[in-house]
Design an enzyme around this catalytic site. Structure first.
Site, PDB file in Angstrom:
ATOM      1  N   ARG A 264       0.693  -1.649  -0.647  1.00  0.00           N
ATOM      2  CA  ARG A 264       0.272   0.254   0.030  1.00  0.00           C
ATOM      3  C   ARG A 264       0.995   1.418  -0.271  1.00  0.00           C
ATOM      4  O   ARG A 264       1.151   1.618   0.666  1.00  0.00           O
ATOM      5  CB  ARG A 264      -0.594   0.015   1.654  1.00  0.00           C
ATOM      6  N   ARG A 279       2.441   0.496  10.195  1.00  0.00           N
ATOM      7  CA  ARG A 279       1.744   0.946   8.987  1.00  0.00           C
ATOM      8  C   ARG A 279       2.953   1.794   7.681  1.00  0.00           C
ATOM      9  O   ARG A 279       3.816   1.844   7.943  1.00  0.00           O
ATOM     10  CB  ARG A 279       1.129   2.331   8.787  1.00  0.00           C
ATOM     11  N   GLU A 351      -6.294  -1.211  15.754  1.00  0.00           N
ATOM     12  CA  GLU A 351      -7.140  -2.954  14.294  1.00  0.00           C
ATOM     13  C   GLU A 351      -5.993  -3.409  13.843  1.00  0.00           C
ATOM     14  O   GLU A 351      -4.487  -3.541  13.646  1.00  0.00           O
ATOM     15  CB  GLU A 351      -7.558  -1.806  13.191  1.00  0.00           C
ATOM     16  N   SER A 354      -9.985  -6.543   9.575  1.00  0.00           N
ATOM     17  CA  SER A 354     -11.245  -5.877   9.035  1.00  0.00           C
ATOM     18  C   SER A 354     -11.740  -7.471   8.483  1.00  0.00           C
ATOM     19  O   SER A 354     -11.533  -7.248   8.010  1.00  0.00           O
ATOM     20  CB  SER A 354     -10.639  -4.669   8.263  1.00  0.00           C
ATOM     21  N   ARG A 393       0.670  -6.757  12.303  1.00  0.00           N
ATOM     22  CA  ARG A 393       0.723  -6.016  13.697  1.00  0.00           C
ATOM     23  C   ARG A 393       0.693  -7.269  14.711  1.00  0.00           C
ATOM     24  O   ARG A 393       0.641  -6.944  15.603  1.00  0.00           O
ATOM     25  CB  ARG A 393      -1.134  -5.400  13.710  1.00  0.00           C
TER      26      ARG A 393
END
Length: 427
Positions: A264, A279, A351, A354, A393
């Site tokens: 990303r 991130r 998070e 999801s 994560r």
RNA sequence: GGAGAGGUGGCAGAGUGGUCGAAUGCGGCGGACUUGAAAUCCGUUGAGUCCUCACGGGCUCCGGGGGUUCGAAUCCCUCCCUCUCCGCCA
């Protein structure tokens, strides 16, 4: 893509539901375009009809040995009129298509109102954050102490910011997490293990909804035709496996699990989570995708979310599940649960998964259908996806939650078989 | 990278530029026959989209895109994919 019949019949109420998730839709403009389309389409099709009839007549006359010149003269002007009508129709249809591809999904009625994450609703919490009788360190410190097991400087040297190099026990722990997740989802949850391409074409990205709107979030390959992008999530290849297919009812639901890197660009998040591996431009993820009958998709969403939770439970990591509010949901989702894991280094839940039901939104875009035995016709099926889990994560969570005062990190029981039996990582 | 062959309905496989959305076979579905099944026979069987309350009708689709033509699965251009051989290679 939304159901076009509904869009045509009642654009106002669609606009209302889109406003719920913060999207402004000009129903009036849409209605005007749509009536233009209707008129142009019927004009075009009647010209086509006429052309077909005349051509047929010419064929027959020629076969009968008659003089066809008078007939040819009659159609002389038809071609141009048709061409013009077709061009007009194309123009309107491509503006309509642009609108269709740019509209986000409609939120499910159970989605709470709100503009941003502050309006998300916690629906359950599991486990308790660990208590430390020392100041807990974050994963950056811990990883560095573990023999540069997490090395952000090395990542930056190779590829710039938001890349990391992992070594030794930390690298192995990262691998162990992915293996563990895959084993649980395949053996116990019944997902089909699937290895997929990490580069995909634009059609696939349109199918799941990343394109045309979110090109800036993707890495694109420059020197190759047709244009390829690095996958931002395995949801893209996995879901698009169903593109253009008509699946028998008895095969549903279908479940796929895949472990892939995800890429990303993180455009627009320059200031956020700059420290550590929360991130990154590249991270590993184990992804679940389900294809279901429409009447089963919300039950499937609960199951799928439960599958993701199962990983955290077995790892003994405290988490909570929140329902995203209308304004916080992703483009394709009708309903989303986020799972947030406790991170001592941040003193917060963050998070880690999801899980979304996109209903027929993606299926319509990619023409993924099932044969409905009640109607006998192909109809869009429902697609769901969820991280289970984000591996990077999850590594952060294990390091931070299982740290000891002396800098060691205890390895959760369930991972030890993947770690040659080791009980801890030591500095 | 070089040379060649090919991409047609769920599958196999035809298709002189003119009722071809497409023969035929297999498969699927329905029916007849049968105690049941097999075999046999008859019928049926692609998708999308538009108009219509409906009945029904139109349009589009033979790998993708473009072109020639009154008319294209059929001719031309281009791209993609598959297969075979050579080269290279994890």
């Amino acid at each position: 893509m939304l159901d076009q019949k509904a869009l045509r019949q009642d654009p106002e109420s669609i606009a209302e539901r889109l406003a719920y998730r913060g999207h402004d839709f000009d129903a009036g403009h849409y209605g005007a375009l749509e009536s233009q389309r209707r008129e142009l389409q019927s004009r075009t099709e009647s010209l086509q009809h006429e052309r077909n009839e005349r051509s047929r007549a010419i064929g027959q006359a020629k076969k009968a040995g008659e003089d066809i010149q008078p007939l040819l003269d009659e159609v002389a002007s038809l071609g141009e009129a048709l061409k013009a009508a077709e061009a007009d129709l194309d123009a309107v249809q491509s503006s309509l298509r642009e609108i269709h591809l740019g509209l986000p999904n409609l939120p499910h009625e159970s989605v709470p109102p709100g503009d941003d994450e502050s309006a998300n609703i916690q629906i359950r919490r599991w486990g308790e954050p660990p208590e430390f009788d020392f100041r807990p360190r974050d994963h950056v410190e811990l990883g560095e102490a573990l023999g540069n097991g997490l090395d952000f400087a090395a990542g930056a040297k190779l590829s710039g910011s938001r890349f990391v190099v992992m070594r030794d026990g930390v690298a192995r722990l990262h691998r162990a997490l992915a293996q563990f997740m895959l084993d649980v989802h395949t053996v116990e949850h019944g997902y089909r293990e699937t290895a997929v391409p990490y580069l995909v074409g634009e059609e696939a990205l349109i199918g799941t909804g990343q394109l045309p709107k979110f090109a800036q979030d993707l890495f694109a390959i420059e020197n190759f035709e047709p244009r390829l992008h690095l996958i931002p999530t395995a949801e893209v290849p996995l879901t698009n496996l169903a593109a253009g297919e008509i699946i028998d009812a008895e095969h549903l639901p279908l479940g796929y699990v895949s472990h892939t890197p995800c890429f990303r660009s993180e455009a627009g998040s320059y200031g956020r989570d700059t420290r550590g591996m929360i991130r990154q431009h590249q991270f590993d993820k184990v992804e679940l995708v389900q294809l279901t009958r429409p009447d089963d998709s919300y039950a499937a969403l609960e199951r799928l979310t439960g599958h993701a939770e199962q990983i955290l439970r077995r790892l003994g990591l405290s988490y909570r599940v929140v329902t995203l509010c209308g304004g916080d949901m992703g483009f394709a989702a009708a309903k989303t649960y986020d799972i947030e894991v406790w991170l001592p280094g941040q003193d917060a839940y963050r998070e880690i998964s999801s899980c979304s039901n996109t209903e027929a939104f993606q299926a319509r875009r990619m023409q993924a259908r099932w044969r409905n035995p009640d109607t006998g016709r192909p109809e869009p099926l429902h697609t769901l996806n969820g991280s289970a889990l984000a591996v990077g994560r999850c590594l952060v969570a294990v390091l931070e939650n299982y740290q000891q005062a002396d800098g060691r990190v205890v390895i959760p029981e369930v991972l030890r078989p993947y770690m040659a039996g080791a009980e801890w990582l030591a500095p």
